[in-house]
Design an enzyme around this catalytic site. Structure first.
Site, PDB file in Angstrom:
ATOM      1  N   TYR A 144      -0.347  -8.679  10.688  1.00 29.79           N
ATOM      2  CA  TYR A 144       0.444  -7.568  11.210  1.00 29.79           C
ATOM      3  C   TYR A 144       0.107  -7.396  12.681  1.00 29.79           C
ATOM      4  CZ  TYR A 144       2.132  -2.753  11.867  1.00 29.79           C
ATOM      5  OH  TYR A 144       2.776  -1.620  12.329  1.00 29.79           O
ATOM      6  N   ASP A 239      -4.282 -11.731  18.765  1.00 32.46           N
ATOM      7  CA  ASP A 239      -4.095 -10.292  18.598  1.00 32.46           C
ATOM      8  C   ASP A 239      -5.455  -9.711  18.205  1.00 32.46           C
ATOM      9  OD1 ASP A 239      -1.961  -8.145  16.507  1.00 32.46           O
ATOM     10  OD2 ASP A 239      -3.745  -7.757  17.706  1.00 32.46           O
ATOM     11  N   LYS A 267      -6.847   0.233  19.869  1.00 33.48           N
ATOM     12  CA  LYS A 267      -7.885   0.887  19.057  1.00 33.48           C
ATOM     13  C   LYS A 267      -9.172   1.199  19.832  1.00 33.48           C
ATOM     14  CE  LYS A 267      -5.861  -1.190  14.926  1.00 33.48           C
ATOM     15  NZ  LYS A 267      -5.342  -0.081  14.105  1.00 33.48           N
TER      16      LYS A 267
HETATM   17  P1  KE4 Z   1      -0.545   0.133  16.846  1.00 35.75           P
HETATM   18  O1  KE4 Z   1       0.851  -0.025  17.420  1.00 35.75           O
HETATM   19  O2  KE4 Z   1      -0.535   0.760  15.476  1.00 35.75           O
HETATM   20  O3  KE4 Z   1      -1.502   0.797  17.833  1.00 35.75           O
HETATM   21  O4  KE4 Z   1      -1.169  -1.342  16.685  1.00 35.75           O
HETATM   22  C1  KE4 Z   1      -0.457  -2.278  15.908  1.00 35.75           C
HETATM   23  C2  KE4 Z   1      -1.421  -3.361  15.443  1.00 35.75           C
HETATM   24  C3  KE4 Z   1      -1.418  -4.572  16.112  1.00 35.75           C
HETATM   25  N1  KE4 Z   1      -2.257  -5.575  15.741  1.00 35.75           N
HETATM   26  C4  KE4 Z   1      -3.130  -5.403  14.716  1.00 35.75           C
HETATM   27  C5  KE4 Z   1      -4.040  -6.541  14.339  1.00 35.75           C
HETATM   28  C6  KE4 Z   1      -3.177  -4.172  14.011  1.00 35.75           C
HETATM   29  O5  KE4 Z   1      -4.045  -4.033  12.984  1.00 35.75           O
HETATM   30  C7  KE4 Z   1      -2.315  -3.121  14.380  1.00 35.75           C
HETATM   31  C8  KE4 Z   1      -2.292  -1.802  13.657  1.00 35.75           C
HETATM   32  N2  KE4 Z   1      -3.189  -1.663  12.560  1.00 35.75           N
HETATM   33  C9  KE4 Z   1      -2.818  -0.727  11.513  1.00 35.75           C
HETATM   34  C10 KE4 Z   1      -3.866  -0.816  10.398  1.00 35.75           C
HETATM   35  N3  KE4 Z   1      -3.743  -2.003   9.655  1.00 35.75           N
HETATM   36  C11 KE4 Z   1      -2.659   0.648  12.044  1.00 35.75           C
HETATM   37  C12 KE4 Z   1      -2.559   1.729  10.988  1.00 35.75           C
HETATM   38  C13 KE4 Z   1      -1.144   2.232  10.845  1.00 35.75           C
HETATM   39  O6  KE4 Z   1      -0.191   1.437  10.933  1.00 35.75           O
HETATM   40  O7  KE4 Z   1      -1.024   3.456  10.602  1.00 35.75           O
END
Ligand code: KE4
Length: 434
Positions: A144, A239, A267
């Protein structure tokens, strides 16, 4: 435990927001119960609106590596507040942040701040397409990278808690440019390159997958990706939104000694405030506006308060490198302890972990890629989640996520967690075939 106030709040929330939440996984649909509403957090703990206290293994999905409410981060935010919230203009703090990121991750010859991991990966892919003049990208099933259209194909995380790993609303023409390979399978990447010779702009990968649950790269996988991309003229994008500053100060690329062409962060670099970043090779990043023809912009990019928070957290991690081994020692006790319980019970479960992130999968087989992760019994995970939550242990409300251990987790929290998991096992919770 009573959840009266959370229940009342959820009833109200669903009136105003889809599913009552602002991010799908928070709705707890994958674990079949109503979400608890959090009032505050401190150290390794969350406190909900009914006054229940939980040991927190989500840590805001990664940012809280120092624990919640860390005084160093808080003081930096308070100090920055005095100067105003946002200027939409260049500031010295952005230089400080860029230098910090580059000092930790040498491949970041040039970097651009954005506001989320999604923006970071979306922008990195646009730059890769602009630099190579190619349209197609390769991602891996179960990984993801945020919710930009082209990446919502066979994606992990919240999509796996919902109906399908593909999202509605993504136009077929966009999805057609996204090719999907198998994590830990270099052959699947080589085959896609073979069938799309000189058409692939980039391969994007979570160097340690954490959105199908935690799945580490097998020996040679990342090195092989590097070689295949160099040979094909495609850019390799790491990523590191989760792994960045998590698996050591240099992230996964520092741990595995593989140099990507571009990297994405989020993060931890915002310490809980909305921050993302992408960057890498200077010749690639010079394509980015206003220097080059690839446009990307953001009203709040490099926001002064967010920069203050991120700089404080990253500087603290830089100045206290011993923290990583301390956090990982506690994490090893946790994940090793879960493995012991699973073994003692002969349970149909398996534990994967790297550094301070890991997952307990409810499947007997080894989990090395998306298909094997999908073998997990999500109903048994849901039962485990609820048993633990009702006894004060807060974990990801979905099987296909990670547990995050922070500097605030001590032996006391790890012991309490293992005792509770042992009680779950004793009550037969880990039994049942898979
Ligand atoms: P954000 O757009 O949510 O800040 O980041 C997206 C993203 C990109 N790359 C990786 C490897 C990620 O894990 C994420 C977002 N992680 C999720 C948890 N698996 C965020 C939690 C959520 O979607 O509420």
């Amino acid at each position: 435990m009573a959840f009266t106030r959370s229940h009342e709040l959820f009833r109200e929330a669903v009136t105003y927001m889809p599913g009552g939440v602002n991010s799908p996984v928070r709705a707890y649909r994958a674990v079949g119960r109503e979400p608890v509403f959090i009032r505050r957090a401190d150290g390794a703990y969350l406190f909900d609106e009914d006054g229940n206290r939980y040991i927190d293994y989500v840590g805001s999905w990664g940012p809280a590596i120092l624990g919640h409410n860390n005084p160093v981060v808080k003081d930096a935010i308070l100090a920055a507040l005095g100067n105003g919230l946002s200027f939409g203009a260049a500031t010295e703090a952005e230089i400080t942040m860029a230098k910090l990121l580059r000092s930790a991750v040498p491949s970041l010859e040039m970097v651009r701040m954005v506001n989320s991991g999604t923006e970071a990966t979306m922008s990195a892919l646009r730059v890769a397409r602009g630099f190579t003049g190619r349209d197609k990208i390769i991602k891996f099933g179960g990984c993801y990278h945020g919710h930009s259209d082209g990446l919502l194909v066979k994606a992990g995380s919240g999509l796996l808690s919902g109906a399908s790993p593909d999202s509605a609303g993504v136009s077929a023409s966009v999805a057609a440019c996204t090719l999907v390979a198998d994590f830990n399978s270099l052959d699947s990447v080589a085959a896609l390159f073979e069938r799309n010779r000189r058409e692939v702009a980039a391969v994007i990968v979570e160097p340690v997958a954490a959105n199908m649950g935690v799945v580490p790269p097998e020996k040679g996988f990342l090195e092989g990706l590097r070689a295949l991309c160099s040979e094909e003229g495609a850019l390799l994008i790491f990523d590191e939104v989760i792994t960045g500053f998590r698996l050591g100060f240099g992230g996964a690329q520092g741990l595995y000694k593989v140099r990507p062409d571009l990297s994405c962060f989020g993060k931890i670099i915002g310490a809980g405030l909305p921050v993302g970043a992408y960057g890498g090779r200077r010749d690639v990043m010079e394509m980015v506006s206003p220097l080059g023809p690839v446009y990307q912009a953001g009203t709040l990019s490099g926001n002064p308060i967010a920069m203050a928070a991120g700089i404080a957290q990253l500087a603290f991690l830089r100045d206290h490198p011993e923290l990583y081994s301390a956090i990982e020692a506690e994490a090893s006790r946790l994940f090793g302890g879960l493995e012991e319980i699973v073994k003692r019970r002969g349970a149909a479960c398996t534990v994967n972990y790297t550094g301070s992130i890991g997952s307990l999968f409810f499947t007997r087989g080894k989990v090395r890629d998306f298909p094997s992760a999908l073998e997990s019994d999500t109903k048994r995970y849901a039962a485990y989640f609820s048993y633990m939550l009702d006894r004060g242990i807060y974990q990801a409300p979905a099987q296909f996520e990670a547990l995050f251990v922070s500097a605030a987790h001590t032996g006391r929290e790890i012991d309490k967690t293992l005792e509770t998991a042992e009680a779950f096992a004793y009550a037969g919770g880990f039994d049942g075939e898979q």
